[in-house]
Structures are given as structure tokens and as C-alpha cells.
Design a protein around this motif. Sequence first.
Motif, short mmCIF file in Angstrom:
data_model
loop_
_atom_site.label_atom_id
_atom_site.label_comp_id
_atom_site.label_asym_id
_atom_site.label_seq_id
_atom_site.Cartn_x
_atom_site.Cartn_y
_atom_site.Cartn_z
N PRO A 18 49.96 50.55 23.14
CA PRO A 18 51.11 49.69 22.82
C PRO A 18 52.43 50.46 22.80
N TRP A 19 52.40 51.70 22.30
CA TRP A 19 53.62 52.51 22.31
C TRP A 19 54.09 52.74 23.75
N LYS A 20 53.16 53.10 24.62
CA LYS A 20 53.52 53.31 26.03
C LYS A 20 54.07 52.03 26.65
N GLY A 21 53.49 50.90 26.27
CA GLY A 21 53.99 49.62 26.78
C GLY A 21 55.41 49.36 26.30
N LEU A 22 55.67 49.57 25.01
CA LEU A 22 57.02 49.39 24.46
C LEU A 22 57.99 50.36 25.11
N TYR A 23 57.56 51.61 25.23
CA TYR A 23 58.37 52.65 25.86
C TYR A 23 58.76 52.23 27.28
N SER A 24 57.77 51.75 28.03
CA SER A 24 58.02 51.33 29.41
C SER A 24 58.95 50.12 29.48
N LEU A 25 58.72 49.13 28.62
CA LEU A 25 59.57 47.94 28.63
C LEU A 25 61.01 48.27 28.27
N LEU A 26 61.21 49.08 27.24
CA LEU A 26 62.57 49.45 26.86
C LEU A 26 63.23 50.32 27.93
N SER A 27 62.46 51.22 28.54
CA SER A 27 63.00 52.05 29.62
C SER A 27 63.43 51.19 30.80
N LEU A 28 62.61 50.20 31.16
CA LEU A 28 62.97 49.30 32.26
C LEU A 28 64.20 48.47 31.91
N LEU A 29 64.28 48.00 30.67
CA LEU A 29 65.46 47.26 30.23
C LEU A 29 66.70 48.14 30.34
N GLY A 30 66.61 49.37 29.84
CA GLY A 30 67.73 50.30 29.92
C GLY A 30 68.12 50.59 31.36
N PHE A 31 67.12 50.81 32.20
CA PHE A 31 67.39 51.10 33.61
C PHE A 31 68.06 49.91 34.29
N GLY A 32 67.58 48.71 33.99
CA GLY A 32 68.21 47.52 34.55
C GLY A 32 69.66 47.37 34.10
N LEU A 33 69.92 47.63 32.83
CA LEU A 33 71.30 47.56 32.32
C LEU A 33 72.18 48.63 32.96
N ILE A 34 71.61 49.81 33.21
CA ILE A 34 72.38 50.87 33.88
C ILE A 34 72.79 50.40 35.27
N ILE A 35 71.83 49.87 36.02
CA ILE A 35 72.12 49.42 37.39
C ILE A 35 73.16 48.30 37.37
N TRP A 36 72.94 47.31 36.53
CA TRP A 36 73.86 46.17 36.45
C TRP A 36 75.23 46.62 35.96
N GLY A 37 75.26 47.40 34.89
CA GLY A 37 76.53 47.85 34.32
C GLY A 37 77.32 48.73 35.28
N TYR A 38 76.63 49.61 35.98
CA TYR A 38 77.32 50.48 36.94
C TYR A 38 77.85 49.65 38.11
N GLY A 39 77.04 48.70 38.56
CA GLY A 39 77.49 47.82 39.65
C GLY A 39 78.71 47.02 39.26
N MET A 40 78.73 46.51 38.04
CA MET A 40 79.89 45.75 37.56
C MET A 40 81.12 46.66 37.42
N ALA A 41 80.91 47.87 36.93
CA ALA A 41 82.02 48.81 36.75
C ALA A 41 82.62 49.22 38.09
#
Length: 192
Positions: free
Chosen positions: A36-59
Motif C-alpha cells: 500500500p505504501w508503494k501504491g500511495l507513493y506511486s499515485l502521489l508521484s504520478l500526480l506530482g509529475f502530471g502537475l509538473i507537466i501541466w504547470g510547466y506547459g501553462m507557464a
Amino acid sequence: MIALVIGLVIFLGMHSTHILAPQWRESMIRQMGLMPWKGLYSLLSLLGFGLIIWGYGMARLEPVWLWFAPGWTRHLSALLMIPAFVFLAAAYVPGNRIKARFGHPMVLSVKTWAIAHLIANGTLADILLFGSFLAWGVMYFIHARRKDRANNTQYPVKSAKCDVFAVAGGLIAYVVFAFWAHQWLIGVPPFG
């Protein structure tokens, strides 16, 4: 810009828990269980990565320029990306001398990638994105090498063939990315 910053905090924060908050991480693993920790880690990492891509694209739509890099910096950046791709490949080819020498070639790849892109880009979003990854890479590499020394960790060398595979794999990936995938994925031709 806020999405980029939040994404960087989430993504790099999750990738730093074993360095910055090892007791908390171990406590979470004990409470949740490893999977479950690995699952949470992966989900949060993917969320962060998606926000990085979206935020950088918007910037990039409304850039805040801090400096305008001279044209030659793109050539230097392209040159630095060659070892970045070789380091990346070396992380996945077992038994090569690059991994034996440096221990953590993927982190070296991230640091080289970040430096190469900081040299050639001068917006606030670039500084946030590449500067954050560079700072994380430096911190992570120092921590990982200290841990290797403390545990007397050795990375074995199998044969010269492994070195050839790592270098050739990195060069092939570089050519594919530089001449096709960078434009397709990022929207910017490295040599254009």
C-alpha cells in the motif's frame, strides 16, 4: 506557475522521504504495509509529475523571462545531453563500469539533464523546474554515495559488453529523442 510548484513539491518530496523523513517513511510502511505504501507513493508521484507537466506547459504560454540565453547554449545543452542519456542507459544495463564507478547513474543523468537545460533556458519556470531537479539530484546523489560507503556497497562489473550496451543504448536513445521525440513530446526542436 502554482501547479508547477505544487507538482515539484509533491514529486520531489515523495522521492526524498527516505532522505528527509526516514522515520516517518518507515512508520508509514509499518502502518500501511509495503505494497500500500508503494501504491500511495506511486499515485502521489504520478500526480506530482502530471502537475509538473501541466504547470510547466501553462507557464510556457506566458513566460517570465529572467535572461535570454545566447544561441550557442543550445549546442552546449545538446552536447551535455549525450552523457545524460548514457548515464540513463547505464542505470538499466547491469554490470557496466559506469554504474560500478558512480553507483547511481540515473541520478547523474537527472543532474546532467537539469544543468543542460538550465544553460539554454532563461524563464522563471525553467529555473523552477530544472533548478529543483538539479538541487534534488545533488542532495540525492550525496546521500546515496554516503550510504553506499557506509554499507560498503559495490556494483560489480561483468564484461566490456555491458559497457558497450550502456553507451550504445544511451547514444541510440539520444538520437531518437533529439531528432524526433523531443519535438513530439515537448514541442521544441532541440536543433531548430
